[in-house]
Design a protein around this motif. Sequence first.
Motif, PDB file in Angstrom:
ATOM      1  N   ASP A  23      -5.304   0.556  13.967  1.00 46.22           N
ATOM      2  CA  ASP A  23      -6.262   1.148  13.084  1.00 46.22           C
ATOM      3  C   ASP A  23      -7.592   1.617  13.217  1.00 46.22           C
ATOM      4  O   ASP A  23      -8.179   2.437  13.018  1.00 46.22           O
ATOM      5  CB  ASP A  23      -6.095   0.932  11.381  1.00 46.22           C
ATOM      6  CG  ASP A  23      -4.391   1.058  10.991  1.00 46.22           C
ATOM      7  OD1 ASP A  23      -3.871   2.302  11.055  1.00 46.22           O
ATOM      8  OD2 ASP A  23      -4.724   0.259  10.163  1.00 46.22           O
ATOM      9  N   HIS A  26     -10.318   7.649   6.081  1.00 46.45           N
ATOM     10  CA  HIS A  26      -9.366   7.465   5.059  1.00 46.45           C
ATOM     11  C   HIS A  26     -10.162   5.909   4.601  1.00 46.45           C
ATOM     12  O   HIS A  26     -10.359   5.909   3.221  1.00 46.45           O
ATOM     13  CB  HIS A  26      -7.802   6.239   5.867  1.00 46.45           C
ATOM     14  CG  HIS A  26      -6.670   6.630   5.124  1.00 46.45           C
ATOM     15  ND1 HIS A  26      -5.953   7.516   4.477  1.00 46.45           N
ATOM     16  CD2 HIS A  26      -6.519   5.094   4.625  1.00 46.45           C
ATOM     17  CE1 HIS A  26      -5.027   7.168   3.500  1.00 46.45           C
ATOM     18  NE2 HIS A  26      -5.702   5.794   3.650  1.00 46.45           N
ATOM     19  N   HIS A  30       1.019  -1.163  -0.139  1.00 45.93           N
ATOM     20  CA  HIS A  30      -0.304  -0.053  -0.170  1.00 45.93           C
ATOM     21  C   HIS A  30       1.246   1.295   0.399  1.00 45.93           C
ATOM     22  O   HIS A  30       0.663   2.408  -0.842  1.00 45.93           O
ATOM     23  CB  HIS A  30      -1.360  -0.094   1.371  1.00 45.93           C
ATOM     24  CG  HIS A  30      -1.957   1.563   0.923  1.00 45.93           C
ATOM     25  ND1 HIS A  30      -2.785   1.527   0.230  1.00 45.93           N
ATOM     26  CD2 HIS A  30      -2.294   2.090   1.983  1.00 45.93           C
ATOM     27  CE1 HIS A  30      -3.205   2.423   0.297  1.00 45.93           C
ATOM     28  NE2 HIS A  30      -2.807   2.973   1.334  1.00 45.93           N
ATOM     29  N   GLN A  57      -6.450  13.310   1.607  1.00 43.54           N
ATOM     30  CA  GLN A  57      -7.063  11.255   2.024  1.00 43.54           C
ATOM     31  C   GLN A  57      -4.807  10.654   2.433  1.00 43.54           C
ATOM     32  O   GLN A  57      -5.031  10.356   3.124  1.00 43.54           O
ATOM     33  CB  GLN A  57      -7.118  10.890   0.876  1.00 43.54           C
ATOM     34  CG  GLN A  57      -6.520   8.994   0.460  1.00 43.54           C
ATOM     35  CD  GLN A  57      -7.591   8.550   1.581  1.00 43.54           C
ATOM     36  OE1 GLN A  57      -8.248   8.704   2.251  1.00 43.54           O
ATOM     37  NE2 GLN A  57      -7.122   7.111   1.666  1.00 43.54           N
ATOM     38  N   VAL A  59      -0.066   3.924  -3.436  1.00 42.36           N
ATOM     39  CA  VAL A  59      -0.055   5.233  -2.767  1.00 42.36           C
ATOM     40  C   VAL A  59       1.057   6.372  -3.645  1.00 42.36           C
ATOM     41  O   VAL A  59       0.465   7.333  -4.352  1.00 42.36           O
ATOM     42  CB  VAL A  59      -0.172   5.592  -1.575  1.00 42.36           C
ATOM     43  CG1 VAL A  59      -0.946   4.858  -0.864  1.00 42.36           C
ATOM     44  CG2 VAL A  59       1.189   5.672  -0.910  1.00 42.36           C
ATOM     45  N   GLY A 102      -5.130  -1.141   0.835  1.00 43.73           N
ATOM     46  CA  GLY A 102      -4.444  -0.271   1.951  1.00 43.73           C
ATOM     47  C   GLY A 102      -5.362  -1.058   2.598  1.00 43.73           C
ATOM     48  O   GLY A 102      -5.582  -1.440   3.416  1.00 43.73           O
ATOM     49  N   GLN A 137      -1.328   8.529  10.632  1.00 46.54           N
ATOM     50  CA  GLN A 137      -1.803   7.504  11.083  1.00 46.54           C
ATOM     51  C   GLN A 137      -0.830   6.735  11.363  1.00 46.54           C
ATOM     52  O   GLN A 137       0.205   6.539  12.703  1.00 46.54           O
ATOM     53  CB  GLN A 137      -2.066   6.689  10.726  1.00 46.54           C
ATOM     54  CG  GLN A 137      -2.646   5.156  11.235  1.00 46.54           C
ATOM     55  CD  GLN A 137      -3.452   5.361  12.584  1.00 46.54           C
ATOM     56  OE1 GLN A 137      -3.311   6.075  12.935  1.00 46.54           O
ATOM     57  NE2 GLN A 137      -3.578   4.426  12.851  1.00 46.54           N
ATOM     58  N   TRP A 194      -4.890  -3.470   6.312  1.00 46.50           N
ATOM     59  CA  TRP A 194      -5.419  -2.312   8.157  1.00 46.50           C
ATOM     60  C   TRP A 194      -4.901  -3.253   9.050  1.00 46.50           C
ATOM     61  O   TRP A 194      -4.264  -4.647   9.151  1.00 46.50           O
ATOM     62  CB  TRP A 194      -6.693  -3.092   7.718  1.00 46.50           C
ATOM     63  CG  TRP A 194      -8.266  -2.309   8.436  1.00 46.50           C
ATOM     64  CD1 TRP A 194      -8.310  -2.594   9.837  1.00 46.50           C
ATOM     65  CD2 TRP A 194      -8.038  -0.743   8.957  1.00 46.50           C
ATOM     66  NE1 TRP A 194      -9.186  -1.973  10.737  1.00 46.50           N
ATOM     67  CE2 TRP A 194      -8.936  -0.486   9.516  1.00 46.50           C
ATOM     68  CE3 TRP A 194      -7.426   0.165   7.850  1.00 46.50           C
ATOM     69  CZ2 TRP A 194      -9.528   0.848   9.686  1.00 46.50           C
ATOM     70  CZ3 TRP A 194      -8.245   1.592   8.012  1.00 46.50           C
ATOM     71  CH2 TRP A 194      -9.146   1.652   9.093  1.00 46.50           C
TER      72      TRP A 194
HETATM   73  C1  HEM Z   1      -6.810   6.685  -3.021  1.00 48.64           C
HETATM   74  C2  HEM Z   1      -6.411   5.579  -2.568  1.00 48.64           C
HETATM   75  C3  HEM Z   1      -5.505   5.632  -1.433  1.00 48.64           C
HETATM   76  C4  HEM Z   1      -4.421   6.660  -0.485  1.00 48.64           C
HETATM   77  C5  HEM Z   1      -3.812   7.624  -1.992  1.00 48.64           C
HETATM   78  C6  HEM Z   1      -3.801   6.315   0.033  1.00 48.64           C
HETATM   79  C7  HEM Z   1      -2.833   7.000   0.717  1.00 48.64           C
HETATM   80  C8  HEM Z   1      -1.895   6.255   2.270  1.00 48.64           C
HETATM   81  C9  HEM Z   1      -1.079   7.265   2.494  1.00 48.64           C
HETATM   82  C10 HEM Z   1      -0.163   8.035   1.960  1.00 48.64           C
HETATM   83  C11 HEM Z   1      -0.397   6.315   3.178  1.00 48.64           C
HETATM   84  C12 HEM Z   1       1.025   6.664   4.622  1.00 48.64           C
HETATM   85  C13 HEM Z   1       1.824   5.676   4.012  1.00 48.64           C
HETATM   86  C14 HEM Z   1       2.909   5.907   4.583  1.00 48.64           C
HETATM   87  O1  HEM Z   1       3.515   6.707   4.890  1.00 48.64           O
HETATM   88  O2  HEM Z   1       3.671   4.788   4.164  1.00 48.64           O
HETATM   89  C15 HEM Z   1      -1.586   5.262   3.772  1.00 48.64           C
HETATM   90  C16 HEM Z   1      -1.478   4.545   5.173  1.00 48.64           C
HETATM   91  C17 HEM Z   1      -2.429   3.836   4.677  1.00 48.64           C
HETATM   92  N1  HEM Z   1      -3.818   3.393   4.240  1.00 48.64           N
HETATM   93 FE1  HEM Z   1      -3.874   4.279   3.148  1.00 48.64          FE
HETATM   94  N2  HEM Z   1      -4.916   4.868   1.014  1.00 48.64           N
HETATM   95  C18 HEM Z   1      -6.183   5.139   0.024  1.00 48.64           C
HETATM   96  C19 HEM Z   1      -6.424   3.675   0.844  1.00 48.64           C
HETATM   97  C20 HEM Z   1      -6.362   3.105   1.506  1.00 48.64           C
HETATM   98  C21 HEM Z   1      -8.062   2.489   1.871  1.00 48.64           C
HETATM   99  C22 HEM Z   1      -9.339   2.037   1.305  1.00 48.64           C
HETATM  100  C23 HEM Z   1      -7.585   1.682   2.480  1.00 48.64           C
HETATM  101  C24 HEM Z   1      -8.533   0.842   3.206  1.00 48.64           C
HETATM  102  C25 HEM Z   1      -9.033   0.481   4.640  1.00 48.64           C
HETATM  103  C26 HEM Z   1      -6.250   2.758   3.304  1.00 48.64           C
HETATM  104  C27 HEM Z   1      -5.627   2.391   4.583  1.00 48.64           C
HETATM  105  C28 HEM Z   1      -4.056   2.909   5.224  1.00 48.64           C
HETATM  106  C29 HEM Z   1      -3.682   1.837   5.922  1.00 48.64           C
HETATM  107  C30 HEM Z   1      -3.964   0.950   7.046  1.00 48.64           C
HETATM  108  C31 HEM Z   1      -2.297   2.615   6.563  1.00 48.64           C
HETATM  109  C32 HEM Z   1      -1.079   2.764   7.108  1.00 48.64           C
HETATM  110  C33 HEM Z   1      -2.041   2.977   8.194  1.00 48.64           C
HETATM  111  C34 HEM Z   1      -0.967   2.511   9.979  1.00 48.64           C
HETATM  112  O3  HEM Z   1       0.321   2.678   9.518  1.00 48.64           O
HETATM  113  O4  HEM Z   1      -1.722   1.746  10.680  1.00 48.64           O
HETATM  114  N3  HEM Z   1      -5.768   3.232   2.078  1.00 48.64           N
HETATM  115  N4  HEM Z   1      -2.525   5.293   3.098  1.00 48.64           N
END
Ligand code: HEM
Length: 144
Positions: free
Chosen positions: A77, A86, A18, A132, A22, A69, A139, A73
Amino acid sequence: MSQLYGALKHLVMEYKIHPILVNFTAALVPVSLFSDLMARAAGKKSLEEVGWWSMLYAACITPLTAAAGRLFWMKDDVGVPGMAIHKWLGTALAALIPLLALWRWRFYARGRRPSAVYLAVGALILAALVYQGSLGGAQVFSGM
Ligand code: HEM
């Protein structure tokens, strides 16, 4: 949990799929919109081509970004308000970006420059995408 789901979740967690995907979504959408904007300002056909193709690539990769993503999970979270947003905003973007690409294709197929309304809607979707990304990043870095 089916074996396939378990294997996919392991792959996504192990290789941090993920956070890798992203970057593609976060780059391709602004590249497309900015190129279309610059094409209007400079009247360059080649920039219009960039606008179409990069939005097509964004439409292909974003559903995979969102699916990864869901598989990414984690227990911590659960119950975090920002992560609930998110989750659902990311799912909505996985549908909105392909729809935006479909709209963009209609201009491309007719050999026309995208309209100001298209660019305005694109800017709103881009703002949602920035929000987003900020929620995901907040997080990830919340424990630091
Ligand atoms: C266009 C869709 C999405 C974008 C652009 C996006 C963007 C991001 C970004 C930028 C991060 C931080 C990554 C990092 O710095 O390492 C992240 C983390 C995360 N995203 Fe997404 N995301 C999207 C969709 C989703 C969806 C649908 C889910 C479903 C649940 C999700 C779950 C998570 C989780 C679990 C994390 C890590 C949180 C943690 O470390 O506890 N994301 N996402």
